[in-house]
Each structure stands twice: as structure tokens, then as C-alpha cells.
Design an enzyme around this catalytic site. Structure first.
Site, mmCIF file in Angstrom:
data_model
loop_
_atom_site.group_PDB
_atom_site.id
_atom_site.type_symbol
_atom_site.label_atom_id
_atom_site.label_comp_id
_atom_site.label_asym_id
_atom_site.label_seq_id
_atom_site.Cartn_x
_atom_site.Cartn_y
_atom_site.Cartn_z
ATOM 1 N N ARG A 1 -10.754 -11.096 1.257
ATOM 2 C CA ARG A 1 -11.645 -12.096 0.664
ATOM 3 C C ARG A 1 -11.030 -13.491 0.728
ATOM 4 O O ARG A 1 -11.758 -14.494 0.766
ATOM 5 C CB ARG A 1 -11.975 -11.703 -0.773
ATOM 6 N N LYS B 1 0.835 -1.195 0.000
ATOM 7 C CA LYS B 1 0.000 0.000 0.000
ATOM 8 C C LYS B 1 0.875 1.253 0.000
ATOM 9 O O LYS B 1 2.027 1.222 0.444
ATOM 10 C CB LYS B 1 -0.883 0.031 1.256
ATOM 11 N N GLU C 1 -6.645 -9.220 0.144
ATOM 12 C CA GLU C 1 -6.414 -10.364 1.035
ATOM 13 C C GLU C 1 -7.616 -10.736 1.883
ATOM 14 O O GLU C 1 -7.773 -11.880 2.289
ATOM 15 C CB GLU C 1 -5.201 -10.076 1.939
ATOM 16 N N ASP D 1 -8.302 -2.771 9.954
ATOM 17 C CA ASP D 1 -8.701 -3.730 8.933
ATOM 18 C C ASP D 1 -9.243 -5.031 9.524
ATOM 19 O O ASP D 1 -9.569 -5.953 8.793
ATOM 20 C CB ASP D 1 -7.533 -4.026 7.990
#
Length: 486
Positions: free
Chosen positions: A337, A263, A335, A274
Site C-alpha cells: 500500500r 515473514k 508495504e 508479490d
């Protein structure tokens, strides 16, 4: 964290008003009428309250807002807070009014005189939720919050335990989301969830060797670049009912650098949130236990850390899921999912749930589409979806249904595997949902909630300070109460 030490309901005692040393709250509607408690305050303050509600300042005040009379004459109180609110105000306005009280409470004990307010419980909940503050890592100790007492006509008809259970679930979620990743490691996260066993929740932690034996390779591949071990935590609450449980599944990425698909540096510090989906699932389970919900519910969270290293998953790798499908890794930053895919399949294989909802701070695309006002709702079942949307609306938690369809599903095709984990920017939140749908059995009613825009915000909301909101705990608790309790 800072939260009110105790919520209680009490019968009216007008003679106690003069000697109360904290903050006293009274209400007046748009016509400026005073109830008995307000009239007592007015007499003690030699007409100051009556002058205030007759003023242009109060007349221009929006519903749910408040004005303080600081250090009123004839009283021991630090302040009298006058809230503009009609007796039959809506749930939303009542909670906002409570939030105005909670926001200004500080370290003081608060006595809310609401004997004629039909939404006294909503006022109490709003006050609790807004009095919260996360300050665990500030070196200067923050003052402890005082108690909140709500004066009502019939205290025996109100339950402080029930209201507090809702607030405590939201607080648990906010605490988890707010914690930095060096504190809330994957191991610490699991430890905090294990503590729910003290409330009667059955908690089980699956370690990496067990996950490997189950074939959870899409989950494990996300965490293989980190020294922190990946885990799945299962929380079971059965307060009644012999049929299969309703299931909640949460994404618990304690920190997400994006992995090898790194990122940008700007804003990466926000990726401590997250694990917001897992935080909400945890908060719901705590609320269910605290209020003794007569429901059979299981919460499962996949806890991992997505880091770059010589052992990290790479773009182009192909990984086999627990279901047996293979996934081409296009972007290691997609990631969440991958984590959810295995946990969703495991939840269905083991528990055969009557319904299934997963939550995740899954895509930036949902923020582009819906901003910070609504979570994205994706579903394969109209009945379950409509029930959730009704619950979310009742709890004033924004949610908006998004589409699914074959054209979006076709975008997941891969030349080297059964599917790919990322399809680019176009319809990014929808293709992520389509990916998850491939791991949901046709017979399972399912909802995917993309909460990336609502789990944490940059400015305060009506019921929360800037930061973690706890969005979803109230709506999911209501969904379960209205549809799955015996």
C-alpha cells in the site's frame, strides 16, 4: 515457457484427416451425433468413434471433458480426441473444452474440427491458455509445443491475431509472476517492460533520483533496505481518442520478506509473486498493443524489493508521501500500500485519468475471506465497479465486491502521523483498501483489486496449470474494449 507455436484458422478439408500426423479433435454432444469431420474419422477408424460416443463412458462424461482414441486404425494421427460439447455451449464450457485440448496437446500439432461450434474462438483461447507451461529454469529441455489449427466454417470471419493477443497478454503476466527474484530483479523487470516499445507502447522508466525529486517517499522507503534500485515504469498506449487516458496501476514488489517485520520462513519462497499486480498491468498493456486497441490507456507500476538490512525502514518510522500526508509505519510487511499510494497520486496528478484501477497481491486477509475463487473488489464508484464486475463475469474471472466505510477508515488513525499503514488482523483487506482510498481524489472513479488469492494458485485451474494464472488480463481488456474504445 511452453506455448503453442502458432494459432491458425482453416476451412474444412475432410480428405486431409487421414494423413494428419498430430492430434485430431472432434466434438459430439450428449446425444452422440457426429458432424462431418467426426463421421469421416468414424469411417477411417472402422466405426471406433461411433462406438465410443455410444458407450456408457462417454455418456457419463461431463460437458467440456474429452476422451482419446490413441493411434486410431486407418489414420496417421497420434490420437483422435473426442470432446463432449454441445454446439451452442456457453463461453465457460467452451473454454474448458479448449483447455482439455490444450492440456493434452504436448509437443504435437493439433487440428480442432469445429465448423459447427458457435464458440470456436473460445475453444481456441482455452486451448492456448491451458497449453502454457513455465519451464525456463529446468535443466532438461522441455519439448516445444506444436501448432494449433482450428477448422471453422468461414475462416475469414475469425481472427487468430485477436485470440492470440489475449493469450499473449496472459502469458506475459504468467511469465513475470513465475520468475524467481534473482532473475526478475527490479532492473530486469523494467527492461522487459521497455521491450513493449517494439509493439508501439511508449515506455518511460523513472529512477530513484527522479522518484526522490517527485517526493515518492512511501514508495522509496519500501525498497531502501535492498541493493536493487526502486523504479516506476510508465507504459502509454494510445490507439485512439484525445481525452485523458484510463489508468491501471500495479504493485510490483519483486520479492517481499516483510522487511524488518520479517515473514515466517515457511512459504516465503512464494513471495516472488508479490509483483502480481504489476504483472497483470503489464499483460493488459501487451494485449492492447497486440490487438491494436482503439483506446487511450496508461499503465504504471511501482517496482521495488522489500528486504531487511541496516538501511531498511523500521516500525515506528514516519514517512511523508508524494501527496503530502504522513504515514506511521506500524508493520513493514504492509508495504504494498505504501508503493501504491505514491503511484496512484502520481497517476492522477500527471494524467488526470477518466478512471483508475489498481491491482495488488495486497493482503492475506482477502484469501481468508474469499479463498482462491475471487479477487476482492473495492470501489468509490458504482458505475465503474459494475462495469468491471460485468467484464469479469463475462470472462469467467471471479471477482466479489467488498465494503468500504468511515468506521474502517477511522481505524487508520495514528497518534503521531496522519495515518498508520497497518491496523491489525480485523478487516485487514478492507483497511488496506481504505488506506489506498486516501490517495484517490474524490472526482476520480477508482477500483482497488486485491488479487492475493487469484494471482497464483497451488493447484491447476480450468485454464491454467498450477502456479501463475494471469487472472485479470482478460477482464480488464474486456472492460476497456466495452467502455473505453473509440
Amino acid at each position: 515457457m511452453t506455448t503453442p507455436a502458432k494459432l491458425a484458422y482453416a476451412a474444412s478439408d475432410l480428405d486431409a484427416i487421414a494423413a494428419f500426423e498430430g492430434r485430431i479433435v472432434v466434438f459430439s454432444g450428449s446425444e452422440g451425433k457426429l458432424d462431418p469431420a467426426a463421421r469421416r474419422v468414424n469411417r477411417l477408424s472402422k466405426g471406433a468413434l461411433e462406438r465410443l460416443v455410444a458407450s456408457e463412458t462417454f455418456k457419463k462424461l461431463s460437458a467440456g471433458k474429452a476422451i482419446d482414441l490413441a493411434f486410431p486404425a486407418g489414420m496417421a494421427a497420434e490420437a483422435v480426441q473426442v470432446v463432449k460439447l454441445e454446439r451452442n455451449a456457453s463461453v465457460e464450457l467452451s473454454r474448458k473444452a479448449g483447455a482439455a485440448i490444450g492440456k493434452s496437446a504436448g509437443k504435437h500439432n493439433v487440428m480442432i474440427h469445429a465448423p459447427l461450434m458457435k464458440q470456436a474462438d473460445e475453444i481456441a483461447l482455452g486451448a492456448l491458455l491451458r497449453a502454457y507451461g513455465f519451464n525456463d529454469h529446468k535443466s532438461k529441455e522441455s519439448p516445444k509445443a506444436g501448432d494449433i489449427t482450428v477448422v471453422v466454417k468461414e475462416p475469414e470471419t475469425h481472427s487468430a491475431t485477436a485470440v492470440d493477443a489475449l493469450a499473449q497478454g496472459v502469458f506475459f503476466t504468467r511469465d513475470l509472476v513465475s520468475e524467481p527474484a534473482n532473475i526478475l530483479t527490479t532492473t530486469e523487470f523494467a527492461t522487459r517492460l521497455e521491450a513493449l516499445s517494439d509493439l508501439g507502447v511508449k515506455v518511460e522508466v523513472l529512477e530513484e533520483d527522479q522518484l526522490e525529486a517527485l517526493g515518492m517517499r512511501t514508495l522509496l522507503c519500501v525498497g531502501q533496505g535492498s541493493v536493487s534500485p526502486s523504479k516506476v515504469v510508465i507504459m502509454q498506449w494510445n490507439g485512439g481518442g484525445e481525452e485523458a487516458p484510463f489508468a491501471l496501476v500495479g504493485k510490483g514488489v519483486v520479492f517481499d520478506t516483510g522487511g524488518i517485520s520479517l515473514k515466517p520462513a515457511a512459504g516465503m519462497e512464494d513471495m516472488t509473486m508479490d509483483m502480481g499486480g504489476a504483472g497483470v498491468v503489464s499483460g493488459v498493456m501487451k494485449t492492447l498493443a497486440l490487438r491494436g486497441a482503439k483506446a487511450n490507456v496508461v499503465g504504471l507500476v511501482g517496482i521495488v524489493e522489500n528486504m531487511p538490512s541496516g538501511n531498511a525502514i523500521r516500525p515506528g518510522d514516519v514517512v511523508k508521501s508524494m501527496k503530502g500526508d504522513t504515514v506511521e509505519i506500524i508493520n513493514t510487511d504492509a508495504e504494498g500500500r505504501l508503493v501504491l499510494a505514491d503511484v496512484l497520486w502520481y497517476a492522477q496528478e500527471r494524467f488526470k485519468p477518466t478512471g483508475l484501477i489498481n491491482l495488488a497481491t495486497l493482503t492475506g486477509a482477502i484469501i481468508v475471506g474469499l479463498g482462491h475463487e475471487n479477487a476482492g473488489v473495492f470501489s468509490n464508484d458504482d458505475t465503474l465497479c459494475n462495469a468491471f464486475l460485468k467484464s469479469a463475469e463475462a470472462e469467467i474471472e471471479g471477482a466479489w465486491r467488498m465494503p468500504l466505510g468511515k468506521a474502517y477508515d477511522d481505524m487508520l488513525k495514528s497518534q503521531v502521523a496522519d495515518m498508520r499503514n497497518s491496523c491489525g488482523r480485523a478487516a485487514g483487506s478492507i483497511t488496506a483498501a481504505q488506506f489506498l482510498k486516501r490517495f484517490v481524489k474524490d472526482e476520480t472513479p477508482w477500483i482497488h483489486l486485491d488479487i492475493a488469492g487469484v494471482a497464483e494458485v497451488k493447484k491447476e485451474t480450468a485454464l491454467s496449470p498450477k502456479g501463475a494464472t494471469g487472472w485479470g488480463v482478460l477482464a480488464l481488456n474486456r472492460l476497456i474494449a466495452d467502455n473505453y474504445e473509440v
